[in-house]
Scaffold this motif. Structure first.
Motif, PDB file in Angstrom:
ATOM      1  N   GLY A 193      15.379 -11.974  -1.558  1.00 57.40           N
ATOM      2  CA  GLY A 193      15.317 -11.102  -2.725  1.00 57.40           C
ATOM      3  C   GLY A 193      14.002 -11.147  -3.473  1.00 57.40           C
ATOM      4  O   GLY A 193      13.829 -10.430  -4.456  1.00 57.40           O
ATOM      5  N   CYS A 194      13.053 -11.961  -3.013  1.00 55.19           N
ATOM      6  CA  CYS A 194      11.765 -12.085  -3.707  1.00 55.19           C
ATOM      7  C   CYS A 194      10.812 -11.025  -3.178  1.00 55.19           C
ATOM      8  O   CYS A 194      10.406 -11.056  -2.014  1.00 55.19           O
ATOM      9  N   MET A 195      10.467 -10.083  -4.054  1.00 54.24           N
ATOM     10  CA  MET A 195       9.586  -8.985  -3.658  1.00 54.24           C
ATOM     11  C   MET A 195       8.938  -8.380  -4.893  1.00 54.24           C
ATOM     12  O   MET A 195       9.376  -8.613  -6.018  1.00 54.24           O
ATOM     13  N   SER A 196       7.909  -7.605  -4.661  1.00 55.29           N
ATOM     14  CA  SER A 196       7.246  -6.872  -5.732  1.00 55.29           C
ATOM     15  C   SER A 196       6.509  -5.707  -5.091  1.00 55.29           C
ATOM     16  O   SER A 196       6.626  -5.469  -3.895  1.00 55.29           O
ATOM     17  N   ASP A 197       5.759  -4.987  -5.904  1.00 60.06           N
ATOM     18  CA  ASP A 197       4.963  -3.889  -5.366  1.00 60.06           C
ATOM     19  C   ASP A 197       3.706  -3.725  -6.199  1.00 60.06           C
ATOM     20  O   ASP A 197       3.501  -4.416  -7.191  1.00 60.06           O
ATOM     21  N   GLY A 198       2.855  -2.809  -5.774  1.00 59.24           N
ATOM     22  CA  GLY A 198       1.618  -2.518  -6.490  1.00 59.24           C
ATOM     23  C   GLY A 198       0.952  -1.289  -5.909  1.00 59.24           C
ATOM     24  O   GLY A 198       1.329  -0.822  -4.831  1.00 59.24           O
ATOM     25  N   ASP A 199      -0.026  -0.794  -6.609  1.00 60.52           N
ATOM     26  CA  ASP A 199      -0.740   0.395  -6.153  1.00 60.52           C
ATOM     27  C   ASP A 199      -1.616   0.118  -4.935  1.00 60.52           C
ATOM     28  O   ASP A 199      -1.886   1.019  -4.140  1.00 60.52           O
ATOM     29  N   THR A 200      -2.084  -1.125  -4.803  1.00 63.22           N
ATOM     30  CA  THR A 200      -2.922  -1.525  -3.669  1.00 63.22           C
ATOM     31  C   THR A 200      -2.283  -2.757  -3.024  1.00 63.22           C
ATOM     32  O   THR A 200      -1.461  -3.438  -3.650  1.00 63.22           O
ATOM     33  N   PRO A 201      -2.682  -3.074  -1.786  1.00 62.86           N
ATOM     34  CA  PRO A 201      -2.156  -4.299  -1.172  1.00 62.86           C
ATOM     35  C   PRO A 201      -2.481  -5.544  -2.017  1.00 62.86           C
ATOM     36  O   PRO A 201      -1.639  -6.422  -2.184  1.00 62.86           O
ATOM     37  N   GLU A 202      -3.688  -5.591  -2.555  1.00 70.46           N
ATOM     38  CA  GLU A 202      -4.097  -6.733  -3.366  1.00 70.46           C
ATOM     39  C   GLU A 202      -3.244  -6.864  -4.631  1.00 70.46           C
ATOM     40  O   GLU A 202      -2.863  -7.972  -5.023  1.00 70.46           O
ATOM     41  N   GLN A 203      -2.953  -5.742  -5.259  1.00 67.48           N
ATOM     42  CA  GLN A 203      -2.120  -5.762  -6.464  1.00 67.48           C
ATOM     43  C   GLN A 203      -0.691  -6.187  -6.125  1.00 67.48           C
ATOM     44  O   GLN A 203      -0.073  -6.950  -6.866  1.00 67.48           O
ATOM     45  N   ALA A 204      -0.175  -5.722  -4.995  1.00 65.53           N
ATOM     46  CA  ALA A 204       1.176  -6.116  -4.582  1.00 65.53           C
ATOM     47  C   ALA A 204       1.245  -7.620  -4.349  1.00 65.53           C
ATOM     48  O   ALA A 204       2.206  -8.277  -4.765  1.00 65.53           O
ATOM     49  N   VAL A 205       0.224  -8.199  -3.714  1.00 69.58           N
ATOM     50  CA  VAL A 205       0.196  -9.644  -3.469  1.00 69.58           C
ATOM     51  C   VAL A 205       0.086 -10.398  -4.792  1.00 69.58           C
ATOM     52  O   VAL A 205       0.781 -11.386  -5.009  1.00 69.58           O
ATOM     53  N   ALA A 206      -0.761  -9.943  -5.689  1.00 67.23           N
ATOM     54  CA  ALA A 206      -0.892 -10.600  -7.000  1.00 67.23           C
ATOM     55  C   ALA A 206       0.436 -10.547  -7.750  1.00 67.23           C
ATOM     56  O   ALA A 206       0.864 -11.542  -8.349  1.00 67.23           O
ATOM     57  N   ASN A 207       1.098  -9.403  -7.714  1.00 67.16           N
ATOM     58  CA  ASN A 207       2.379  -9.263  -8.413  1.00 67.16           C
ATOM     59  C   ASN A 207       3.462 -10.138  -7.796  1.00 67.16           C
ATOM     60  O   ASN A 207       4.297 -10.703  -8.512  1.00 67.16           O
ATOM     61  N   VAL A 208       3.462 -10.262  -6.481  1.00 64.34           N
ATOM     62  CA  VAL A 208       4.510 -11.061  -5.845  1.00 64.34           C
ATOM     63  C   VAL A 208       4.302 -12.555  -6.106  1.00 64.34           C
ATOM     64  O   VAL A 208       5.251 -13.328  -6.068  1.00 64.34           O
TER      65      VAL A 208
ATOM     66  N   PRO B 281       4.432 -17.182   3.204  1.00 66.16           N
ATOM     67  CA  PRO B 281       3.995 -15.967   3.888  1.00 66.16           C
ATOM     68  C   PRO B 281       4.516 -14.733   3.144  1.00 66.16           C
ATOM     69  O   PRO B 281       5.641 -14.733   2.625  1.00 66.16           O
ATOM     70  N   ILE B 282       3.690 -13.718   3.097  1.00 69.53           N
ATOM     71  CA  ILE B 282       4.025 -12.462   2.409  1.00 69.53           C
ATOM     72  C   ILE B 282       3.816 -11.317   3.387  1.00 69.53           C
ATOM     73  O   ILE B 282       2.789 -11.260   4.065  1.00 69.53           O
ATOM     74  N   ILE B 283       4.783 -10.423   3.433  1.00 65.13           N
ATOM     75  CA  ILE B 283       4.649  -9.215   4.259  1.00 65.13           C
ATOM     76  C   ILE B 283       4.329  -8.055   3.318  1.00 65.13           C
ATOM     77  O   ILE B 283       5.096  -7.760   2.402  1.00 65.13           O
ATOM     78  N   VAL B 284       3.185  -7.425   3.555  1.00 66.33           N
ATOM     79  CA  VAL B 284       2.760  -6.279   2.749  1.00 66.33           C
ATOM     80  C   VAL B 284       2.870  -5.031   3.620  1.00 66.33           C
ATOM     81  O   VAL B 284       2.415  -5.022   4.765  1.00 66.33           O
ATOM     82  N   ALA B 285       3.488  -3.993   3.052  1.00 65.76           N
ATOM     83  CA  ALA B 285       3.674  -2.749   3.807  1.00 65.76           C
ATOM     84  C   ALA B 285       3.535  -1.558   2.858  1.00 65.76           C
ATOM     85  O   ALA B 285       3.882  -1.662   1.675  1.00 65.76           O
ATOM     86  N   PRO B 286       3.031  -0.441   3.385  1.00 63.00           N
ATOM     87  CA  PRO B 286       2.946   0.751   2.531  1.00 63.00           C
ATOM     88  C   PRO B 286       4.331   1.293   2.200  1.00 63.00           C
ATOM     89  O   PRO B 286       5.258   1.196   3.008  1.00 63.00           O
ATOM     90  N   LEU B 287       4.456   1.830   0.999  1.00 59.24           N
ATOM     91  CA  LEU B 287       5.691   2.501   0.579  1.00 59.24           C
ATOM     92  C   LEU B 287       5.532   3.998   0.783  1.00 59.24           C
ATOM     93  O   LEU B 287       4.439   4.556   0.597  1.00 59.24           O
ATOM     94  N   SER B 288       6.604   4.658   1.126  1.00 56.50           N
ATOM     95  CA  SER B 288       6.560   6.109   1.313  1.00 56.50           C
ATOM     96  C   SER B 288       6.374   6.798  -0.041  1.00 56.50           C
ATOM     97  O   SER B 288       6.639   6.216  -1.097  1.00 56.50           O
ATOM     98  N   VAL B 289       5.959   8.028   0.012  1.00 60.40           N
ATOM     99  CA  VAL B 289       5.809   8.821  -1.202  1.00 60.40           C
ATOM    100  C   VAL B 289       7.152   8.926  -1.917  1.00 60.40           C
ATOM    101  O   VAL B 289       7.228   8.845  -3.147  1.00 60.40           O
TER     102      VAL B 289
ATOM    103  N   ASP C 167       9.367   6.739  -2.064  1.00 58.93           N
ATOM    104  CA  ASP C 167       9.629   5.464  -2.740  1.00 58.93           C
ATOM    105  C   ASP C 167       8.605   5.168  -3.825  1.00 58.93           C
ATOM    106  O   ASP C 167       8.568   4.055  -4.353  1.00 58.93           O
ATOM    107  N   GLY C 168       7.753   6.121  -4.126  1.00 57.41           N
ATOM    108  CA  GLY C 168       6.784   5.954  -5.205  1.00 57.41           C
ATOM    109  C   GLY C 168       5.375   5.644  -4.758  1.00 57.41           C
ATOM    110  O   GLY C 168       4.478   5.503  -5.585  1.00 57.41           O
ATOM    111  N   GLY C 169       5.159   5.499  -3.453  1.00 65.68           N
ATOM    112  CA  GLY C 169       3.826   5.204  -2.948  1.00 65.68           C
ATOM    113  C   GLY C 169       3.423   3.768  -3.258  1.00 65.68           C
ATOM    114  O   GLY C 169       4.216   2.966  -3.728  1.00 65.68           O
ATOM    115  N   GLY C 170       2.190   3.436  -2.953  1.00 68.02           N
ATOM    116  CA  GLY C 170       1.708   2.074  -3.155  1.00 68.02           C
ATOM    117  C   GLY C 170       2.133   1.174  -2.018  1.00 68.02           C
ATOM    118  O   GLY C 170       2.313   1.623  -0.882  1.00 68.02           O
ATOM    119  N   PHE C 171       2.313  -0.103  -2.341  1.00 69.78           N
ATOM    120  CA  PHE C 171       2.606  -1.101  -1.328  1.00 69.78           C
ATOM    121  C   PHE C 171       3.685  -2.062  -1.818  1.00 69.78           C
ATOM    122  O   PHE C 171       3.737  -2.385  -3.000  1.00 69.78           O
TER     123      PHE C 171
END
Length: 79
Positions: free
Chosen positions: A36-51, A13-21, A23-27
């Motif tokens: 400790g396993c996490m990542s981010d991305g410009d879109t929710p889809e990119q964040a999931v792919a990166n994670v 399971p992955i929790i995707v959430a928006p990041l504040s401005v 914190d750099g924006g994105g998700f």
């Protein structure tokens, strides 16, 4: 990444959430089962792919260190 690792990474399971401005924006994408396993991305889809890459790296590092790899949970309720 081996196919087996890739298949396993899709089960966690992955929790995707928006990041504040501030914190750099994105998700952000966090894997609660793997500390400790996490990542981010410009879109929710990119964040999931990166994670997915982060999950595979987490599993590989745990194996290299001889540490247990938690089974994917199906319950995201936080106590």
């Amino acid at each position: 990444m081996r196919y087996r690792d890739m298949a396993a990474s899709l089960e966690y399971p992955i929790i995707v959430a928006p990041l504040s401005v501030e914190d750099g924006g994105g998700f952000s994408a966090v894997v609660p089962d793997l500390p400790g396993c996490m990542s981010d991305g410009d879109t929710p889809e990119q964040a999931v792919a990166n994670v997915q890459d982060a999950i595979a790296a987490w599993i590989e590092a745990a194996r290299d260190l001889g540490r247990p790899i938690p089974e994917p949970s199906r319950d995201l309720r936080l106590a």
